[in-house]
Design a protein around this motif. Structure first.
Motif, PDB file in Angstrom:
ATOM      1  N   VAL A 136       0.556   3.175  -3.139  1.00 51.06           N
ATOM      2  CA  VAL A 136      -0.695   3.930  -3.261  1.00 51.06           C
ATOM      3  C   VAL A 136      -0.575   5.257  -2.520  1.00 51.06           C
ATOM      4  O   VAL A 136      -0.946   6.315  -3.034  1.00 51.06           O
ATOM      5  CB  VAL A 136      -1.881   3.108  -2.723  1.00 51.06           C
ATOM      6  CG1 VAL A 136      -3.170   3.924  -2.788  1.00 51.06           C
ATOM      7  CG2 VAL A 136      -2.034   1.807  -3.496  1.00 51.06           C
ATOM      8  N   PHE A 176       0.808  -1.215   0.000  1.00 53.39           N
ATOM      9  CA  PHE A 176       0.000   0.000   0.000  1.00 53.39           C
ATOM     10  C   PHE A 176       0.846   1.272   0.000  1.00 53.39           C
ATOM     11  O   PHE A 176       0.328   2.363  -0.255  1.00 53.39           O
ATOM     12  CB  PHE A 176      -0.945   0.026   1.198  1.00 53.39           C
ATOM     13  CG  PHE A 176      -2.183  -0.813   1.021  1.00 53.39           C
ATOM     14  CD1 PHE A 176      -2.795  -0.930  -0.219  1.00 53.39           C
ATOM     15  CD2 PHE A 176      -2.755  -1.468   2.106  1.00 53.39           C
ATOM     16  CE1 PHE A 176      -3.948  -1.697  -0.377  1.00 53.39           C
ATOM     17  CE2 PHE A 176      -3.900  -2.227   1.957  1.00 53.39           C
ATOM     18  CZ  PHE A 176      -4.499  -2.346   0.717  1.00 53.39           C
ATOM     19  N   GLY A 202      -8.520   2.322  -7.506  1.00 52.16           N
ATOM     20  CA  GLY A 202      -7.395   2.471  -8.417  1.00 52.16           C
ATOM     21  C   GLY A 202      -7.752   3.274  -9.651  1.00 52.16           C
ATOM     22  O   GLY A 202      -6.967   4.126 -10.113  1.00 52.16           O
ATOM     23  N   ALA A 242      -3.709  -4.367  -3.179  1.00 48.11           N
ATOM     24  CA  ALA A 242      -2.913  -3.405  -3.930  1.00 48.11           C
ATOM     25  C   ALA A 242      -2.844  -3.783  -5.405  1.00 48.11           C
ATOM     26  O   ALA A 242      -2.915  -2.912  -6.284  1.00 48.11           O
ATOM     27  CB  ALA A 242      -1.506  -3.311  -3.337  1.00 48.11           C
ATOM     28  N   MET A 282      -6.073  -2.813  -7.058  1.00 46.76           N
ATOM     29  CA  MET A 282      -6.108  -1.374  -7.314  1.00 46.76           C
ATOM     30  C   MET A 282      -5.316  -1.056  -8.583  1.00 46.76           C
ATOM     31  O   MET A 282      -5.762  -0.263  -9.422  1.00 46.76           O
ATOM     32  CB  MET A 282      -5.535  -0.610  -6.124  1.00 46.76           C
ATOM     33  CG  MET A 282      -6.403  -0.647  -4.883  1.00 46.76           C
ATOM     34  SD  MET A 282      -5.729   0.321  -3.498  1.00 46.76           S
ATOM     35  CE  MET A 282      -6.051   1.992  -4.084  1.00 46.76           C
TER      36      MET A 282
END
Length: 322
Positions: A11, A8, A223, A137, A140
């Motif tokens: 992100v 993450f 995402g 993740a 996304m």
């Protein structure tokens, strides 16, 4: 506290680097439309310009992107064969048999459907985390591909409403509320409360909340929202899962939603949840839910607002030359 050194982190780094929307472009469109008494149409035109960085902004390539996923909790909620139902929904759209297929064809909207491992439902989030961090993740990242079609306006939603219980739970977890804020069957509301109790103490990090409570469609929608911002694509959100994805990003950084509008709300609780993250529905036609009908209709309205702004800008230029 955020967890460091895990999937993450990419992100979070992306969110810190997101470009701001172009407030100047929005201001120029408002100046072009000044005195035209267009009400919220002017707001939509200015928002489109700010989101895309073009003033005036005409929608040239609108696209509807729908995500399909499955949830193990559906078994407890009475679905007979939820995987087959999800697959049938995808196939209907691909065959042009779904309402959204007809609407997109009639209004020259692109339509893409993304199958998110329908044969592998996420865990029952009321009994275990729905996804591992790495899987969340990766999903996304997969959702970001929805914006790779060259769209300048994209409507993001889901094929069906199978993810609504997950979205309700995630929205409540992010807001610190409980299942009593929602309308639904006793079974659904019990799932919401069971999940919130199970994951209590782990919901302070929005991305951790997403991977524990959200399905693949919510992760993919998040995402796609981020990718759209990086590429200056305006976004229309459709349905509870899209609202939950947006809420996750909002809790990380409120400005991440400046390029997003909400098509409609499915209920009064949905409207309240959207208001908490600064989203107001464009339409109220009683068609909010899986399938993105409201989103496609909203896309047409925004396209019209853009066309008006282009025409009025030309009028303004002609008058300034005369």
């Amino acid at each position: 506290m955020m967890t460091a050194g895990l999937p993450f982190d990419d992100v979070r780094n992306l969110i810190r680097q997101l470009p701001a929307v172009d407030a100047g472009a929005g201001k120029r469109v408002r100046e072009d439309l000044a005195g035209a008494s267009l009400g919220r149409i002017a707001d939509l035109a200015a928002w489109l310009a700010a989101a895309t960085g073009r003033a005036p902004a005409r929608v040239a390539r609108p696209v509807v992107a729908l995500f399909a996923a499955t949830h193990a909790v559906s078994r407890r909620l009475g679905a007979a064969d939820w995987i087959a139902e999800a697959r049938a929904g995808v196939e209907d759209i691909a065959a042009g048999a779904a309402p959204i297929s007809h609407l997109c064809a009639a209004n020259n909207l692109g339509l893409n459907v993304f199958d998110l491992a329908l044969e592998l439902p996420v865990e029952d989030f009321a009994r275990a985390p729905a996804l591992e961090e790495r899987a969340a993740a990766a999903t996304m990242a997969f959702g970001m591909e929805a914006v790779a079609t060259g769209a300048d306006l994209i409507c993001l939603g889901t094929v069906d409403n199978a993810g609504d219980p997950s979205a309700m739970t995630l929205l409540s977890g992010l807001a610190g509320t409980d299942g009593r804020e929602w309308e639904g069957s006793d079974a659904v509301l019990q799932v919401v409360d069971d999940a919130l109790k199970l994951h209590a103490g782990h919901l302070g990090d929005p991305l951790e909340a997403l991977r524990r409570l959200g399905g693949r469609e919510i992760a993919a929608l998040a995402g796609a929202i981020l990718a759209a911002r990086t590429q200056k694509v305006a976004v229309i959100l459709d349905g509870l899962p899209a609202t939950a994805a947006a809420a996750t990003l909002y809790r990380l950084a409120p400005g991440t939603l400046d390029h997003c509008l909400l098509a409609a709300t499915a209920s009064t609780p949905h409207r309240k949840a959207a208001a908490r993250i600064g989203l107001e529905p464009i339409l109220e036609l009683g068609v909010a839910g899986g399938g993105a009908i409201a989103g496609a209709l909203a896309a047409g309205l925004i396209r019209t607002a853009g066309d008006i702004s282009v025409g009025m800008a030309e009028v303004r230029r002609r008058r300034s030359r005369s």
